[in-house]
Scaffold this motif. Structure first.
Motif, PDB file in Angstrom:
ATOM      1  N   HIS A  65       1.014  -1.131  -0.071  1.00 47.19           N
ATOM      2  CA  HIS A  65      -0.124   0.005  -0.006  1.00 47.19           C
ATOM      3  C   HIS A  65       0.635   1.209   0.009  1.00 47.19           C
ATOM      4  CE1 HIS A  65      -2.667   3.227   1.363  1.00 47.19           C
ATOM      5  NE2 HIS A  65      -1.753   3.592   2.113  1.00 47.19           N
ATOM      6  N   GLU A  93      -8.015   2.881  -2.535  1.00 46.72           N
ATOM      7  CA  GLU A  93      -6.923   2.175  -2.037  1.00 46.72           C
ATOM      8  C   GLU A  93      -7.263   0.928  -1.277  1.00 46.72           C
ATOM      9  OE1 GLU A  93      -5.340   4.886   0.926  1.00 46.72           O
ATOM     10  OE2 GLU A  93      -6.628   4.356   2.462  1.00 46.72           O
ATOM     11  N   HIS A 154       2.390  10.340   6.054  1.00 46.55           N
ATOM     12  CA  HIS A 154       1.870   8.936   5.724  1.00 46.55           C
ATOM     13  C   HIS A 154       2.789   7.658   5.809  1.00 46.55           C
ATOM     14  CE1 HIS A 154       0.638   5.743   2.501  1.00 46.55           C
ATOM     15  NE2 HIS A 154      -0.484   5.972   3.266  1.00 46.55           N
ATOM     16  N   HIS A 158       2.507   4.560   8.388  1.00 49.77           N
ATOM     17  CA  HIS A 158       2.479   2.967   8.153  1.00 49.77           C
ATOM     18  C   HIS A 158       3.767   2.238   8.847  1.00 49.77           C
ATOM     19  CE1 HIS A 158      -1.080   2.785   5.933  1.00 49.77           C
ATOM     20  NE2 HIS A 158      -0.751   3.920   5.211  1.00 49.77           N
TER      21      HIS A 158
HETATM   22 NI    NI Z   1      -2.118   4.980   3.839  1.00 46.56          NI
END
Ligand code: NI
Length: 171
Positions: A65, A93, A154, A158
């Motif tokens: 991702h 997504e 971002h 993650h």
């Molecule tokens: Ni994301």
């Protein structure tokens, strides 16, 4: 109790960053491929296919991702630099993360991210007008500063998912 989906809090969307904030954000984007590689290093296949939280993506899906997202971010960066307030293309997504390539060995996306971020950081380092606008058809018009802040966050967001799973499981 913090929301396990947002270990670093919500995504920032500032319209303007100071010069030191920009430098820190570009450094975070430059470091992300290595940070993500370090987070998943040594995990077994079973661990890679473990959801980072109940009902969430697996570690493997998280890595793919990040590549999906940053490919789009790179394209959005270049659109904003070369067109007058371009309207960017949203994408699903969640459905992208369910396509079969999100089960490939994470190494494939780690290599992709290393190469992609070299080009992306090179472009970001050359930006002179951080107020250049771009428009998301749903959320509205933002600046290149916004994009930089969003994606610096971002990647770290993650990496924190993977690290929080490892801490919870004592891996
Ligand atoms: Ni994301």
């Amino acid at each position: 109790m913090t929301d396990p989906r947002y270990p670093l809090g919500p995504m920032p969307q500032p319209r303007h960053l100071s010069r030191p904030e920009r430098e820190r954000a570009i450094a975070a984007i430059a470091a992300l491929p290595q940070d993500l590689r370090q987070a998943v290093a040594g995990l077994s296949a079973a661990q890679l296919h473990t959801p980072y939280r109940e009902g969430g993506w697996t570690v493997c899906q998280v890595v793919h991702h990040v590549a999906d997202s940053h490919i789009n971010a790179y394209v959005r960066t270049k659109l904003a630099l070369t067109e007058a307030n371009p309207v960017v293309k949203p994408y699903e997504e969640q459905l992208w993360a369910e396509l079969p390539d999100s089960r490939l060995n994470p190494e494939i996306s780690l290599l992709l991210l290393e190469q992609l971020h070299m080009r992306w950081v090179d472009v970001l380092a050359s930006v002179t007008d951080w107020q250049r606008p771009w428009t998301h058809p749903i959320s509205g018009t933002w600046t290149l500063d916004t994009l930089l802040a969003m994606y610096a966050w971002h990647g770290q967001h993650h990496v924190a998912h993977v690290n929080s799973l490892k801490e919870a499981r004592r891996w």
